[in-house]
Design a protein around this motif. Sequence first.
Motif, PDB file in Angstrom:
ATOM      1  N   LEU A 216      15.183  -3.225   4.603  1.00 55.82           N
ATOM      2  CA  LEU A 216      15.812  -4.152   5.635  1.00 55.82           C
ATOM      3  C   LEU A 216      15.660  -3.852   6.973  1.00 55.82           C
ATOM      4  O   LEU A 216      15.677  -4.777   7.773  1.00 55.82           O
ATOM      5  N   GLU A 217      14.977  -2.533   7.303  1.00 53.38           N
ATOM      6  CA  GLU A 217      14.730  -2.329   8.664  1.00 53.38           C
ATOM      7  C   GLU A 217      13.425  -3.149   9.088  1.00 53.38           C
ATOM      8  O   GLU A 217      13.376  -3.445  10.148  1.00 53.38           O
ATOM      9  N   TYR A 218      12.814  -3.552   8.125  1.00 52.84           N
ATOM     10  CA  TYR A 218      11.611  -4.416   8.459  1.00 52.84           C
ATOM     11  C   TYR A 218      12.181  -5.941   9.029  1.00 52.84           C
ATOM     12  O   TYR A 218      11.592  -6.409  10.057  1.00 52.84           O
ATOM     13  N   ILE A 219      13.018  -6.429   8.408  1.00 54.54           N
ATOM     14  CA  ILE A 219      13.818  -7.737   8.554  1.00 54.54           C
ATOM     15  C   ILE A 219      14.260  -7.538  10.232  1.00 54.54           C
ATOM     16  O   ILE A 219      14.047  -8.437  11.142  1.00 54.54           O
ATOM     17  N   GLN A 220      15.076  -6.458  10.380  1.00 55.31           N
ATOM     18  CA  GLN A 220      15.516  -6.322  11.577  1.00 55.31           C
ATOM     19  C   GLN A 220      14.688  -6.000  12.698  1.00 55.31           C
ATOM     20  O   GLN A 220      14.539  -6.540  13.919  1.00 55.31           O
ATOM     21  N   ALA A 221      13.494  -5.386  12.488  1.00 52.39           N
ATOM     22  CA  ALA A 221      12.184  -5.232  13.398  1.00 52.39           C
ATOM     23  C   ALA A 221      11.848  -6.573  13.761  1.00 52.39           C
ATOM     24  O   ALA A 221      11.325  -7.016  14.932  1.00 52.39           O
ATOM     25  N   MET A 222      11.683  -7.501  12.629  1.00 48.89           N
ATOM     26  CA  MET A 222      11.122  -8.943  12.936  1.00 48.89           C
ATOM     27  C   MET A 222      11.873  -9.671  13.922  1.00 48.89           C
ATOM     28  O   MET A 222      11.412 -10.277  14.921  1.00 48.89           O
TER      29      MET A 222
END
Length: 146
Positions: free
Chosen positions: A38-44
Amino acid sequence: MLSEFLKGNSNFIDKVSSWEESIVIASQPLIEKAYIELEYIQAMIENVRVNGSYIVIVPEIAMPHATTDKGVNKTSMSFLKLNEPVIFPGNHEVKLLFVLATEDNTTHLELLSDLSSILIEEEIKEMLKSAKNEEELVRVIKMVEE
């Protein structure tokens, strides 16, 4: 190579309520397979908030991505086609999203390059926009790869 990444990682829906939701939905197949966190989605999403809509690489097509250290477990790619465009910051309409998630910068640049070379061709862009399902999407990508 791109066609293999997209198999089983594509969504085709009518519309979304926001550009943030489009990134979340586009990323869903990768979350379900634990290829990204989920961290990757937030980073995008944060990338767009901070840097604007630089991910809209050509009209109606975006390539959400983030740095390789933000929750990528496996190099992967997913796709979302919207029938109704979503508006990104700067009033950019987007109908197609290709989410890129790579474990290293070299692969990241290779995938960006491969995808960019496909999207230069107007005919290919139109075929992608008219694809109705994953089978049609993969067929179009494979045509270019051969």
